[in-house]
Scaffold this motif. Structure first.
Motif, PDB file in Angstrom:
ATOM      1  N   GLY A   1      -0.175   0.178   5.691  1.00  0.00           N
ATOM      2  CA  GLY A   1       0.909   0.559   4.792  1.00  0.00           C
ATOM      3  C   GLY A   1       1.735  -0.608   4.275  1.00  0.00           C
ATOM      4  O   GLY A   1       2.197  -0.592   3.134  1.00  0.00           O
TER       5      GLY A   1
ATOM      6  N   LEU B   1      -6.192   4.571   6.690  1.00  0.00           N
ATOM      7  CA  LEU B   1      -5.496   3.347   6.296  1.00  0.00           C
ATOM      8  C   LEU B   1      -4.121   3.252   6.954  1.00  0.00           C
ATOM      9  O   LEU B   1      -3.265   2.505   6.480  1.00  0.00           O
ATOM     10  CB  LEU B   1      -5.318   3.319   4.768  1.00  0.00           C
ATOM     11  CG  LEU B   1      -6.597   3.237   3.942  1.00  0.00           C
ATOM     12  CD1 LEU B   1      -6.292   3.536   2.475  1.00  0.00           C
ATOM     13  CD2 LEU B   1      -7.241   1.870   4.068  1.00  0.00           C
TER      14      LEU B   1
ATOM     15  N   VAL C   1       0.832  -1.195   0.000  1.00  0.00           N
ATOM     16  CA  VAL C   1       0.000   0.000   0.000  1.00  0.00           C
ATOM     17  C   VAL C   1       0.872   1.252   0.000  1.00  0.00           C
ATOM     18  O   VAL C   1       0.682   2.166  -0.811  1.00  0.00           O
ATOM     19  CB  VAL C   1      -0.931  -0.037   1.233  1.00  0.00           C
ATOM     20  CG1 VAL C   1      -1.592   1.307   1.472  1.00  0.00           C
ATOM     21  CG2 VAL C   1      -1.986  -1.142   1.073  1.00  0.00           C
TER      22      VAL C   1
ATOM     23  N   ALA D   1      -5.703   8.019  -2.215  1.00  0.00           N
ATOM     24  CA  ALA D   1      -4.460   8.547  -1.638  1.00  0.00           C
ATOM     25  C   ALA D   1      -3.418   8.735  -2.735  1.00  0.00           C
ATOM     26  O   ALA D   1      -2.743   9.771  -2.812  1.00  0.00           O
ATOM     27  CB  ALA D   1      -3.929   7.595  -0.560  1.00  0.00           C
TER      28      ALA D   1
ATOM     29  N   LEU E   1      -2.205   8.144   3.852  1.00  0.00           N
ATOM     30  CA  LEU E   1      -2.867   6.904   4.279  1.00  0.00           C
ATOM     31  C   LEU E   1      -3.585   7.127   5.606  1.00  0.00           C
ATOM     32  O   LEU E   1      -4.690   6.637   5.818  1.00  0.00           O
ATOM     33  CB  LEU E   1      -1.849   5.767   4.377  1.00  0.00           C
ATOM     34  CG  LEU E   1      -1.355   5.275   3.011  1.00  0.00           C
ATOM     35  CD1 LEU E   1      -0.201   4.292   3.166  1.00  0.00           C
ATOM     36  CD2 LEU E   1      -2.505   4.643   2.232  1.00  0.00           C
TER      37      LEU E   1
ATOM     38  N   VAL F   1      -6.939   3.545  -1.130  1.00  0.00           N
ATOM     39  CA  VAL F   1      -5.526   3.652  -1.509  1.00  0.00           C
ATOM     40  C   VAL F   1      -5.399   4.395  -2.841  1.00  0.00           C
ATOM     41  O   VAL F   1      -4.537   5.273  -3.012  1.00  0.00           O
ATOM     42  CB  VAL F   1      -4.877   2.253  -1.620  1.00  0.00           C
ATOM     43  CG1 VAL F   1      -3.434   2.371  -2.126  1.00  0.00           C
ATOM     44  CG2 VAL F   1      -4.923   1.533  -0.272  1.00  0.00           C
TER      45      VAL F   1
END
Ligand SMILES: Nc1ncnc2c1ncn2[C@@H]1O[C@H](COP(=O)(O)OP(=O)(O)OP(=O)(O)O)[C@@H](O)[C@H]1O
Ligand SMILES: [Mg+2]
Lengths: 175, 226
Positions: free
Chosen positions: B132, B128, B97, B150, B123, B147
């Motif tokens: 990562g 999130l 990610v 982002a 993130l 994601v």
């Protein structure tokens, strides 16, 4: 609901007897529930009183009422306004939306433009509900969701109807 | 006006996908593009974003003519000024990610340490922070779209283009994703153009335009009243 406007709209095609209006109303807008004769004549009576239709002389024949009704310029103006205004975006509107679309097609109005306007009106209300969901309590959010699901159903109907407008226009003009 | 399309036409072989479509989008505006399937929404979006060049008509971005720009300049502009979120398939599944989000920065020659720090910040904002190190192939649909958001925002684009960003999600997850997307775009002042079939998604926008038969039926509707 929209019985007076539906009858006015039907009259805008051509002057008609009460009996013919009832038959056409039942065909397009009754959906299994016939309009009682009494309501047809009382509605026509009120429309005549308000100057939106004129009643011709009684013609000889059987039947309770052999008058021919014709729409007046005032009546036409009201139909025009009604068909070009979107309905306020509230749930359970299907019958009004349907009546407007069919009448618009019958009278050669721009039914697609009406549907676009109605879609925009519904989406504006959806935005208001979205705002309530972001800022309100859980109860507010759930009530907003309920409203949104119903508006979404209307919006889907608007899309489907718009996609089939040509076929619906053929049907309405054939009969 | 940050983006303006004038009389755009585009065909694929014999199919005329856009026919003299007009559109004007104000800076900071969140615009929903709706309309029947096959009406030309994706084609319009791709032309606005400089991915396709129209057969005729003009595309303007921030006072510059996009459709006549050299490929090299257009590609550079697209990489730095535009962000993209599509329905699926935009993340590299073998990478983590954090790698996926840092990638545009690394390609833009940002130093590794700083790129990963900025990616981590984004993130975090998308909820999130914990993920990562996860490979993107192992995310749920809603996580993957967050994601993707982002990654689309990490370079601070002026315009975010989204084509059915919630199309593969259930309605609740889709709403959550839209809330994040629109919330962040408003904080950053990013203009958003989102193609969607879903009225709930469109309800996050400031206004909607309808594409039908390759034309925008109401290109300026609702704009003046803002
Ligand atoms: N690569 C292509 N080759 C040939 N025809 C295409 C191609 N891409 C799109 N088309 C055609 O162009 C028209 C517009 O397509 P487009 O993808 O822009 O529609 P859309 O509004 O995004 O539809 P959807 O809602 O289904 O995504 C359609 O008739 C489509 O079949
Ligand atoms: Mg598409």
């Amino acid at each position: 609901m929209s019985v007076p406007l539906a009858l006015l709209g039907l009259l805008e095609r051509e002057p008609s007897h009460g009996y013919d209006l009832k038959r056409d109303y039942d065909t397009y807008f009754g959906r299994g529930k016939a309009l009682p004769f009494g309501q047809v004549y009382s509605t026509l009576g009120r429309l005549a009183r308000d100057g939106k239709v004129t009643a011709g002389m009684s013609e000889p024949g059987d039947g309770p009422d052999r008058k021919r009704y014709a729409i007046t310029p005032l009546g036409q103006q009201q139909v025009e306004e009604w068909l070009s205004e979107p309905v306020a975006a509230e749930p359970y509107l299907q019958t009004v939306l349907f009546t407007k679309v069919v009448l618009a097609l019958m009278l050669g109005r721009d039914a697609a433009a009406y549907l676009d306007l109605q879609r925009a009106t519904h989406l504006r209300r959806m935005r208001e509900f979205t705002q309530i969901k972001r800022t309100g309590s859980l109860a507010d959010a759930l009530l907003a969701d309920h409203g949104m699901f119903h508006l979404e159903a209307d919006l889907r109907w608007i899309d489907v109807t718009q996609a089939r407008l040509g076929a619906l226009a053929d049907m309405v003009r054939e009969s | 006006m940050i983006i303006e399309a004038r009389r755009l036409s585009r065909s694929y072989g014999n199919t005329l996908a856009l026919r003299e479509a007009d559109l004007a989008v104000e800076a900071g505006e969140i615009l929903a593009v709706m309309g029947p399937s096959g009406s030309g929404k994706s084609t319009l979006l791709h032309c606005l974003a400089g991915i396709f060049t129209p057969d005729s008509g003009e595309v303007w971005f921030g006072g510059r003519r996009l459709d006549t720009m050299s490929d090299a300049r257009r590609t550079k502009l697209r990489r730095t000024a535009f962000g993209f979120v599509f329905q699926f398939g935009q993340l590299v599944p073998e990478l983590t990610v954090a790698d996926n989000v840092a990638l545009p920065l690394l390609l833009g020659r940002v130093r590794r340490k700083e790129a990963y720090a900025r990616a981590a910040g984004w993130l975090e904002r998308l909820g999130l922070g914990e993920l990562g190190g996860r490979r993107t192939g192992q995310l749920s649909g809603g996580q993957a779209q967050r994601v993707a958001i982002a990654r689309a925002l990490v370079l601070g684009p002026r315009v975010l283009f989204a084509d059915e960003p919630t199309g593969a999600l259930d309605s609740l997850t889709g709403e959550h994703v839209m809330e994040l997307l629109v919330g962040l775009a408003r904080e950053e002042g990013t203009t958003v153009i989102v193609v969607t079939h879903d009225a709930r998604v469109a309800a996050f926008a400031d206004r909607e335009v309808i594409v039908r038969d390759g034309q925008v039926t109401n290109p300026f509707a609702g704009q003046a009243v803002r």
